[in-house]
Scaffold this motif. Sequence first.
Motif, PDB file in Angstrom:
ATOM      1  N   HIS A 163       0.863  -1.179   0.000  1.00 31.64           N
ATOM      2  CA  HIS A 163       0.000   0.000   0.000  1.00 31.64           C
ATOM      3  C   HIS A 163       0.905   1.237   0.000  1.00 31.64           C
ATOM      4  O   HIS A 163       2.136   1.102   0.082  1.00 31.64           O
ATOM      5  CB  HIS A 163      -0.975   0.012   1.187  1.00 31.64           C
ATOM      6  N   ARG A 190       0.203  -6.661  -4.567  1.00 35.13           N
ATOM      7  CA  ARG A 190      -0.299  -7.669  -3.626  1.00 35.13           C
ATOM      8  C   ARG A 190      -0.434  -9.013  -4.314  1.00 35.13           C
ATOM      9  O   ARG A 190      -0.653  -9.062  -5.529  1.00 35.13           O
ATOM     10  CB  ARG A 190      -1.686  -7.265  -3.090  1.00 35.13           C
ATOM     11  N   THR A 197     -12.150  -6.634 -10.197  1.00 37.67           N
ATOM     12  CA  THR A 197     -11.895  -5.502  -9.301  1.00 37.67           C
ATOM     13  C   THR A 197     -10.534  -5.581  -8.604  1.00 37.67           C
ATOM     14  O   THR A 197     -10.206  -4.722  -7.790  1.00 37.67           O
ATOM     15  CB  THR A 197     -12.993  -5.405  -8.212  1.00 37.67           C
ATOM     16  N   GLN A 204      -2.497   3.448  -5.661  1.00 38.73           N
ATOM     17  CA  GLN A 204      -3.225   4.070  -4.556  1.00 38.73           C
ATOM     18  C   GLN A 204      -2.780   5.515  -4.422  1.00 38.73           C
ATOM     19  O   GLN A 204      -1.730   5.907  -4.937  1.00 38.73           O
ATOM     20  CB  GLN A 204      -2.899   3.373  -3.222  1.00 38.73           C
ATOM     21  N   GLU A 206      -2.197   7.807  -1.074  1.00 35.59           N
ATOM     22  CA  GLU A 206      -2.246   7.963   0.367  1.00 35.59           C
ATOM     23  C   GLU A 206      -2.537   9.422   0.670  1.00 35.59           C
ATOM     24  O   GLU A 206      -2.221  10.311  -0.136  1.00 35.59           O
ATOM     25  CB  GLU A 206      -0.869   7.592   0.944  1.00 35.59           C
ATOM     26  N   PHE A 246      -3.410   0.711  11.678  1.00 38.11           N
ATOM     27  CA  PHE A 246      -2.685   1.984  11.814  1.00 38.11           C
ATOM     28  C   PHE A 246      -3.595   3.179  12.045  1.00 38.11           C
ATOM     29  O   PHE A 246      -3.143   4.323  12.083  1.00 38.11           O
ATOM     30  CB  PHE A 246      -1.794   2.229  10.579  1.00 38.11           C
ATOM     31  N   VAL A 247      -4.914   2.936  12.180  1.00 37.45           N
ATOM     32  CA  VAL A 247      -5.832   4.036  12.517  1.00 37.45           C
ATOM     33  C   VAL A 247      -6.777   3.612  13.634  1.00 37.45           C
ATOM     34  O   VAL A 247      -7.026   2.423  13.841  1.00 37.45           O
ATOM     35  CB  VAL A 247      -6.673   4.487  11.291  1.00 37.45           C
ATOM     36  N   GLU A 275     -17.099   1.137  -2.866  1.00 36.11           N
ATOM     37  CA  GLU A 275     -16.078   1.519  -1.885  1.00 36.11           C
ATOM     38  C   GLU A 275     -14.857   2.051  -2.638  1.00 36.11           C
ATOM     39  O   GLU A 275     -14.389   1.427  -3.582  1.00 36.11           O
ATOM     40  CB  GLU A 275     -15.703   0.277  -1.077  1.00 36.11           C
ATOM     41  N   ALA A 279      -9.811   4.759   5.547  1.00 34.94           N
ATOM     42  CA  ALA A 279      -9.345   5.983   6.204  1.00 34.94           C
ATOM     43  C   ALA A 279      -9.451   5.842   7.722  1.00 34.94           C
ATOM     44  O   ALA A 279      -9.925   4.817   8.226  1.00 34.94           O
ATOM     45  CB  ALA A 279     -10.184   7.172   5.729  1.00 34.94           C
ATOM     46  N   GLY A 280      -9.040   6.863   8.427  1.00 36.59           N
ATOM     47  CA  GLY A 280      -9.187   6.845   9.883  1.00 36.59           C
ATOM     48  C   GLY A 280      -8.290   7.866  10.549  1.00 36.59           C
ATOM     49  O   GLY A 280      -7.526   8.576   9.881  1.00 36.59           O
ATOM     50  N   ALA A 301      -5.691   9.922   8.131  1.00 34.65           N
ATOM     51  CA  ALA A 301      -5.030   9.365   6.947  1.00 34.65           C
ATOM     52  C   ALA A 301      -6.073   8.641   6.115  1.00 34.65           C
ATOM     53  O   ALA A 301      -7.123   8.243   6.615  1.00 34.65           O
ATOM     54  CB  ALA A 301      -3.933   8.396   7.366  1.00 34.65           C
ATOM     55  N   ARG A 308     -10.056   2.136  -8.825  1.00 30.71           N
ATOM     56  CA  ARG A 308     -11.472   2.165  -8.412  1.00 30.71           C
ATOM     57  C   ARG A 308     -12.063   3.542  -8.653  1.00 30.71           C
ATOM     58  O   ARG A 308     -13.189   3.675  -9.123  1.00 30.71           O
ATOM     59  CB  ARG A 308     -11.615   1.834  -6.923  1.00 30.71           C
TER      60      ARG A 308
HETATM   61  C1  FA5 Z   1      -5.198  -0.052   2.512  1.00 30.16           C
HETATM   62  O1  FA5 Z   1      -4.396  -0.355   1.654  1.00 30.16           O
HETATM   63  C2  FA5 Z   1      -4.895   0.996   3.551  1.00 30.16           C
HETATM   64  N1  FA5 Z   1      -3.485   1.314   3.486  1.00 30.16           N
HETATM   65  C3  FA5 Z   1      -5.753   2.221   3.311  1.00 30.16           C
HETATM   66  C4  FA5 Z   1      -5.708   3.168   4.449  1.00 30.16           C
HETATM   67  C5  FA5 Z   1      -4.798   4.206   4.432  1.00 30.16           C
HETATM   68  C6  FA5 Z   1      -6.576   3.027   5.530  1.00 30.16           C
HETATM   69  C7  FA5 Z   1      -4.735   5.110   5.489  1.00 30.16           C
HETATM   70  C8  FA5 Z   1      -6.520   3.920   6.575  1.00 30.16           C
HETATM   71  C9  FA5 Z   1      -5.618   4.936   6.544  1.00 30.16           C
HETATM   72  P1  FA5 Z   1      -7.121  -1.530   1.549  1.00 30.16           P
HETATM   73  O2  FA5 Z   1      -6.402  -2.804   1.584  1.00 30.16           O
HETATM   74  O3  FA5 Z   1      -8.586  -1.564   1.844  1.00 30.16           O
HETATM   75  O4  FA5 Z   1      -6.488  -0.493   2.509  1.00 30.16           O
HETATM   76  O5  FA5 Z   1      -6.929  -0.838   0.131  1.00 30.16           O
HETATM   77  C10 FA5 Z   1      -7.366   0.469  -0.144  1.00 30.16           C
HETATM   78  C11 FA5 Z   1      -7.950   0.559  -1.552  1.00 30.16           C
HETATM   79  O6  FA5 Z   1      -6.996   0.081  -2.498  1.00 30.16           O
HETATM   80  C12 FA5 Z   1      -9.170  -0.321  -1.731  1.00 30.16           C
HETATM   81  O7  FA5 Z   1     -10.330   0.390  -1.378  1.00 30.16           O
HETATM   82  C13 FA5 Z   1      -9.127  -0.585  -3.209  1.00 30.16           C
HETATM   83  O8  FA5 Z   1      -9.716   0.510  -3.896  1.00 30.16           O
HETATM   84  C14 FA5 Z   1      -7.665  -0.588  -3.525  1.00 30.16           C
HETATM   85  N2  FA5 Z   1      -7.143  -1.959  -3.677  1.00 30.16           N
HETATM   86  C15 FA5 Z   1      -6.731  -2.817  -2.719  1.00 30.16           C
HETATM   87  N3  FA5 Z   1      -6.308  -3.974  -3.248  1.00 30.16           N
HETATM   88  C16 FA5 Z   1      -6.446  -3.877  -4.578  1.00 30.16           C
HETATM   89  C17 FA5 Z   1      -6.172  -4.732  -5.707  1.00 30.16           C
HETATM   90  N4  FA5 Z   1      -5.630  -5.937  -5.568  1.00 30.16           N
HETATM   91  N5  FA5 Z   1      -6.445  -4.276  -6.951  1.00 30.16           N
HETATM   92  C18 FA5 Z   1      -6.960  -3.039  -7.112  1.00 30.16           C
HETATM   93  N6  FA5 Z   1      -7.236  -2.173  -6.117  1.00 30.16           N
HETATM   94  C19 FA5 Z   1      -6.985  -2.576  -4.857  1.00 30.16           C
END
Ligand code: FA5
Length: 336
Positions: A163, A190, A197, A204, A206, A246-247, A275, A279-280, A301, A308
């Motif tokens: 991330h 990942r 999706t 991403q 941040e 982390f939040v 979605e 955040a948090g 954050a 998305r």
């Molecule tokens: C996180 O990665 C956290 N670091 C987000 C965060 C930051 C939370 C700061 C709080 C504070 P998550 O695993 O849910 O969270 O991923 C965030 C977003 O990345 C998802 O909503 C989605 O839009 C996108 N995402 C995650 N994995 C994938 C994937 N394999 N392919 C495409 N988009 C993805």
Amino acid sequence: LRARAMEAVRQAETEQELSETRVAYLGKKGELTQFLRQMGQLAPKERPAVGKLVNSIRRELEEAVSRKEKELKEQALAEQLARESVDVTLPGRTFDQGSIHPLSSIVEQIEDIFIGMGFQVADGPLVEWDYYNFEAMNMPKNHPARDMQDTFYITEDILMRTHTSPVQARTMESRKGKPVKVICPGFAFRRDDDDATHSHQFSQTEGLVIDKNIAMSDLKGTLTEFAHRMYGEDRRVRFRASYFPFVEPGAEMDVSCANCGGDGCHVCKKTGWIEILGAGMVHPRVLEMSGYDPEKYTGFAFGMGIERVAMLKYGVDDIRYYFNNDLRFLRQFVSL
Ligand code: FA5
């Protein structure tokens, strides 16, 4: 002889032919020259008259040759000009023009919106220390939350970041306890199976704000404003409670589906919502580990999936379109 010579000059069609004719009559071994040479055989009193006649024919012939030469040159030039002329009415040749990739365009739009709200843009490495990706984000070794983000390891301590959150810790370290207001767009990786999706490589953005008296209401206000500027004032947003190590507290933000207007369709899996981010409020442990006093400072954050955001904006129902480099897909975005 005169008549024959003049006719030959008249009939010459090229400069080459004309030159051959001139040699044939006026050259060293030419007919007229030969004639002059034979003058010795004439009676002395006939010589002046014949000499005069031959010389006048010679002059006449020379003039005719040079006139013809000029004529042929002009003709050749005219032909060349006609051959090389450009028909400006012909349709032009088209050539392929590159355009900005829809994801790059979305990143630029996201940056514009946040820069407009006073954010700076920060950057961090894609190949990251385990420390910044997990530990500094309050996920020590063996923390179960690590399973949610399985990644590609380079060594035991170095990995492809899962991330953009490690940039939070890096930014806090470099700001040395001072207020922070940054976004950090970039790739993440990942070990997810690719589907409509999910992709093993995605992007991403941040976001991190740290200052005195930052509250959950700042988070909600900032992200709601972002959604309205990105998608239009008529789109609704909702926050749901969620968990990230982390939040605390943690939330996820959904935007109402543009495809069905909230009634439910295949794009939003019949929920009416999509979605886009997690955040948090920054966890006190995270602040502390990166050198901030959690008694003095608070922060929020967020991390949003750029694909998305782009899917929702452009009504694209499969993330893989963004990576396949299919020109039929990409050409729909040339005007961006
Ligand atoms: C996180 O990665 C956290 N670091 C987000 C965060 C930051 C939370 C700061 C709080 C504070 P998550 O695993 O849910 O969270 O991923 C965030 C977003 O990345 C998802 O909503 C989605 O839009 C996108 N995402 C995650 N994995 C994938 C994937 N394999 N392919 C495409 N988009 C993805």
